[in-house]
Design an enzyme around this catalytic site. Structure first.
Site, PDB file in Angstrom:
ATOM      1  CG  HIS A  28       0.272 -15.492 -15.525  1.00 48.16           C
ATOM      2  ND1 HIS A  28       0.696 -16.673 -16.077  1.00 48.16           N
ATOM      3  CD2 HIS A  28      -0.795 -15.787 -14.758  1.00 48.16           C
ATOM      4  CE1 HIS A  28      -0.108 -17.646 -15.692  1.00 48.16           C
ATOM      5  NE2 HIS A  28      -1.028 -17.139 -14.887  1.00 48.16           N
ATOM      6  CG  ASP A  67      -5.699 -13.416  -9.035  1.00 52.36           C
ATOM      7  OD1 ASP A  67      -4.624 -14.007  -9.244  1.00 52.36           O
ATOM      8  OD2 ASP A  67      -6.759 -13.990  -8.750  1.00 52.36           O
TER       9      ASP A  67
HETATM   10  C1  SDX Z   1      -2.386 -16.640 -10.451  1.00 57.27           C
HETATM   11  O1  SDX Z   1       0.334 -20.116 -12.711  1.00 57.27           O
HETATM   12  C2  SDX Z   1      -0.893 -19.741 -12.919  1.00 57.27           C
HETATM   13  O2  SDX Z   1      -1.492 -20.055 -13.927  1.00 57.27           O
HETATM   14  C3  SDX Z   1      -1.532 -18.939 -11.801  1.00 57.27           C
HETATM   15  C4  SDX Z   1      -2.949 -18.442 -12.078  1.00 57.27           C
HETATM   16  C5  SDX Z   1      -3.922 -19.581 -12.160  1.00 57.27           C
HETATM   17  O3  SDX Z   1      -4.992 -19.403 -12.773  1.00 57.27           O
HETATM   18  O4  SDX Z   1      -3.676 -20.634 -11.523  1.00 57.27           O
HETATM   19  O5  SDX Z   1      -2.987 -17.708 -13.281  1.00 57.27           O
HETATM   20  C6  SDX Z   1      -3.442 -17.558 -10.935  1.00 57.27           C
HETATM   21  O6  SDX Z   1      -1.694 -16.985  -9.531  1.00 57.27           O
HETATM   22  C7  SDX Z   1      -2.153 -15.331 -11.153  1.00 57.27           C
HETATM   23  C8  SDX Z   1      -0.919 -14.540 -10.592  1.00 57.27           C
HETATM   24  C9  SDX Z   1      -1.381 -13.820  -9.337  1.00 57.27           C
HETATM   25  N1  SDX Z   1      -0.249 -13.240  -8.614  1.00 57.27           N
HETATM   26  C10 SDX Z   1      -0.064 -11.898  -8.600  1.00 57.27           C
HETATM   27  O7  SDX Z   1      -0.759 -11.096  -9.208  1.00 57.27           O
HETATM   28  C11 SDX Z   1       1.064 -11.446  -7.688  1.00 57.27           C
HETATM   29  C12 SDX Z   1       1.920 -10.393  -8.404  1.00 57.27           C
HETATM   30  N2  SDX Z   1       2.598 -11.048  -9.507  1.00 57.27           N
HETATM   31  C13 SDX Z   1       3.937 -11.541  -9.268  1.00 57.27           C
HETATM   32  O8  SDX Z   1       4.249 -11.929  -7.996  1.00 57.27           O
HETATM   33  C14 SDX Z   1       4.489 -12.378 -10.427  1.00 57.27           C
HETATM   34  O9  SDX Z   1       4.180 -11.733 -11.581  1.00 57.27           O
HETATM   35  C15 SDX Z   1       4.044 -13.828 -10.535  1.00 57.27           C
HETATM   36  C16 SDX Z   1       4.252 -14.574  -9.261  1.00 57.27           C
HETATM   37  C17 SDX Z   1       2.618 -13.908 -10.931  1.00 57.27           C
HETATM   38  C18 SDX Z   1       4.901 -14.468 -11.621  1.00 57.27           C
HETATM   39  O10 SDX Z   1       6.198 -14.496 -11.158  1.00 57.27           O
HETATM   40  P1  SDX Z   1       7.404 -15.114 -12.045  1.00 57.27           P
HETATM   41  O11 SDX Z   1       6.902 -15.725 -13.287  1.00 57.27           O
HETATM   42  O12 SDX Z   1       8.255 -15.935 -11.150  1.00 57.27           O
HETATM   43  O13 SDX Z   1       8.134 -13.832 -12.531  1.00 57.27           O
HETATM   44  P2  SDX Z   1       9.212 -13.100 -11.698  1.00 57.27           P
HETATM   45  O14 SDX Z   1       8.764 -12.987 -10.273  1.00 57.27           O
HETATM   46  O15 SDX Z   1      10.525 -13.732 -11.994  1.00 57.27           O
HETATM   47  O16 SDX Z   1       9.144 -11.639 -12.335  1.00 57.27           O
HETATM   48  C19 SDX Z   1       9.849 -11.349 -13.508  1.00 57.27           C
HETATM   49  C20 SDX Z   1      10.269  -9.891 -13.328  1.00 57.27           C
HETATM   50  C21 SDX Z   1      10.972  -9.640 -11.997  1.00 57.27           C
HETATM   51  O17 SDX Z   1      11.860  -8.569 -12.194  1.00 57.27           O
HETATM   52  P3  SDX Z   1      13.456  -8.949 -12.371  1.00 57.27           P
HETATM   53  O18 SDX Z   1      13.854  -9.742 -11.152  1.00 57.27           O
HETATM   54  O19 SDX Z   1      13.518  -9.744 -13.662  1.00 57.27           O
HETATM   55  O20 SDX Z   1      14.124  -7.592 -12.464  1.00 57.27           O
HETATM   56  O21 SDX Z   1       9.099  -9.056 -13.301  1.00 57.27           O
HETATM   57  C22 SDX Z   1       8.984  -8.422 -12.044  1.00 57.27           C
HETATM   58  C23 SDX Z   1       9.870  -9.165 -11.075  1.00 57.27           C
HETATM   59  O22 SDX Z   1      10.340  -8.306 -10.058  1.00 57.27           O
HETATM   60  N3  SDX Z   1       7.580  -8.524 -11.642  1.00 57.27           N
HETATM   61  C24 SDX Z   1       6.864  -7.534 -11.120  1.00 57.27           C
HETATM   62  C25 SDX Z   1       5.580  -8.071 -10.943  1.00 57.27           C
HETATM   63  N4  SDX Z   1       5.555  -9.344 -11.340  1.00 57.27           N
HETATM   64  C26 SDX Z   1       6.805  -9.626 -11.773  1.00 57.27           C
HETATM   65  N5  SDX Z   1       7.188  -6.259 -10.800  1.00 57.27           N
HETATM   66  C27 SDX Z   1       6.173  -5.511 -10.271  1.00 57.27           C
HETATM   67  N6  SDX Z   1       4.909  -5.953 -10.073  1.00 57.27           N
HETATM   68  C28 SDX Z   1       4.570  -7.223 -10.392  1.00 57.27           C
HETATM   69  N7  SDX Z   1       3.327  -7.665 -10.189  1.00 57.27           N
END
Ligand code: SDX
Length: 428
Positions: free
Chosen positions: A306, A363
């Site tokens: 998140h 989720d």
């Molecule tokens: C919702 O904003 C909100 O409040 C949203 C929400 C709401 O109520 O409105 O809470 C609802 O959208 C919840 C999130 C649902 N999405 C997912 O579950 C999809 C999987 N999660 C990711 O795509 C990610 O965690 C996000 C999109 C939720 C957050 O992305 P960020 O904050 O941009 O973080 P990032 O992508 O920069 O990740 C940071 C690091 C990265 O590694 P590095 O590049 O630093 O090496 O963490 C890793 C990412 O690769 N990472 C993951 C991961 N999520 C982040 N690695 C593996 N699995 C994951 N799920």
């Protein structure tokens, strides 16, 4: 004059910018005059360090796993409140008195029907259209039916549009489901609760009475509470940006629905259950955890991570508890739940997830409950949109009634070609 100032040394000069304090949470550096004073923009793709607005609706402390709606912790609202009461709270700022809640419930109940011509919109879609495609289309089309309430400068118009949107989303979502399975639409039943009415419109048929199961109604209502609002997430920011141009509220909500559909946002509940089903049995979990850690593999653990929560998502905690309640009420089990529990356990003990502070989000478990209740995965994000309409509407109202509100228009860091003369095709 703000008591605290932030200094910026730039271009040989020193600039002072006011530091504003909220009721709680991080201070903000007010840079509204930065470009005028320095000739430079800030640069923050994804807005990871940017506050886009003032808001009094919802507060998240991502490090502590805290989520408050008008100051009330989500766990207490999920335990003691109802979705309609939470909607009233978000819209009006205070928990309602008993008569206020009754009036609000009655008002919403009387707006649940759709204009009969809207029913015909559904027949333009393929039966296998994704419900979110239908929701985008039908909600946007509402603006063609309510010319009596699209003056957004009129608080009364804003109020009735808000009530119409909150009231009609369950009907629109239920109809999208009915259309996809070839069953006739069910008209709202005003004798039922908001959520009971939604369950009947979704799973009832005209040929026989439908019995709302109280435990399922309670669980569904709690799921709606958990999804109601969440600060300036991507879809809420989309609604605010669309609304900042003066677009009508129905068009703004359709924009929010479109944004929520993405798998990185609201589409993650559908993606998370599909992922859990693909993993199948717990022995396959290590393979998928390794894939999620592999930079060369686009696979991510859906329902994990998140932007704000760097501790547990309090909604996921309530959601996991609700899985057990629904399973008990329906006397069902689902091996996918066991896989989800073991996946959470293994991920939370893995250095990669610990270091990146990746926890289950709202989720991760929701799809398991929704599937047990009988929804197909394609409906999961439509249910998220149904509930989040309360937050979108409350945030939209807060923005429109803010006297400092201006159209949102970000700038950019330009990296394209600088000015050059046109070259005729025979000289290129
Ligand atoms: C919702 O904003 C909100 O409040 C949203 C929400 C709401 O109520 O409105 O809470 C609802 O959208 C919840 C999130 C649902 N999405 C997912 O579950 C999809 C999987 N999660 C990711 O795509 C990610 O965690 C996000 C999109 C939720 C957050 O992305 P960020 O904050 O941009 O973080 P990032 O992508 O920069 O990740 C940071 C690091 C990265 O590694 P590095 O590049 O630093 O090496 O963490 C890793 C990412 O690769 N990472 C993951 C991961 N999520 C982040 N690695 C593996 N699995 C994951 N799920």
């Amino acid at each position: 004059m703000a008591d605290k100032q932030a200094k910026l040394d730039f271009g040989g000069n020193t600039f002072d910018f006011p530091v504003l304090e909220g009721a709680t949470g991080p201070d903000v550096i007010d840079i509204r005059k930065l470009y005028g004073q320095t000739g430079a923009f800030t640069f923050d793709p994804g807005y990871k360090s940017t506050a886009s607005c003032e808001s009094a609706l919802t507060y998240i402390d991502g490090n502590e796993g805290v989520l408050l709606h008008r100051g009330y912790p989500i766990g207490q609202l999920a335990e003691h409140s109802s979705f309609m009461e939470t909607a009233y709270l978000l819209l009006n700022g205070e928990l309602p008195q008993a008569d206020e809640l009754t009036d609000f419930n009655d008002t919403i109940t009387r707006h649940t029907m759709l204009h009969d011509q809207l029913n015909k919109f559904y027949y333009g879609f393929r039966r296998d259209a994704h419900p979110m495609a239908i929701m985008c289309g039908v909600v946007g089309a509402l603006s063609a039916f309510y010319h009596d309430s699209t003056d957004i400068s009129d608080p009364e118009h804003r109020k009735i549009s808000s009530h119409r949107l909150i009231a009609k989303m369950p009907t629109i979502a239920a109809m999208a489901y009915k259309y996809s399975i070839g069953q006739p639409f069910m008209q709202p039943d005003n004798s039922l609760s908001y959520t009971g009415n939604f369950l009947r419109m979704t799973f009832g048929v005209p040929a026989e009475p439908y019995e709302v199961i109280p435990a399922v109604e309670r669980a569904m209502d709690r799921i709606f509470i958990l999804h109601a609002d969440h600060e300036q997430n991507a879809s809420t920011s989309t609604v605010r940006l669309a609304g900042s141009s003066g677009a009508n509220p129905f068009a703004c909500m359709a924009a929010g629905i479109a944004c929520l559909w993405g798998p990185a946002h609201g589409g993650a509940n559908e993606a998370a259950l599909n992922m859990l089903k693909e993993i199948g049995t717990p022995d396959r979990i290590p393979h998928y955890i390794e894939r999620a850690k592999d930079k060369n593999d686009p696979f991510r653990l859906m329902g994990f991570g998140h932007r704000v929560y760097k501790n547990h998502d309090p909604r996921a905690t309530v959601m996991q508890k609700t899985v057990r309640e629904v399973f008990e009420a329906l006397n069902v089990t689902d091996p996918v739940f066991e896989t989800a529990l073991q996946l959470e356990e293994m991920a939370l003990n893995d250095d990669y997830f610990k270091e990146k502070k990746l926890f289950p989000n709202v989720d991760f478990y929701s799809g398991i409950i929704l599937s047990a209740i009988g929804f197909p995965t394609t409906m999961f994000t439509a249910l998220f949109a149904l509930a989040r309409t309360v937050g979108w509407v409350a945030q939209w109202n807060e923005m429109i009634s803010d006297p400092a509100q201006v159209i949102g228009r970000p700038r950019q860091l330009y990296t394209g070609p600088t000015s050059r003369d046109y070259v005729p095709v025979n000289k290129r």
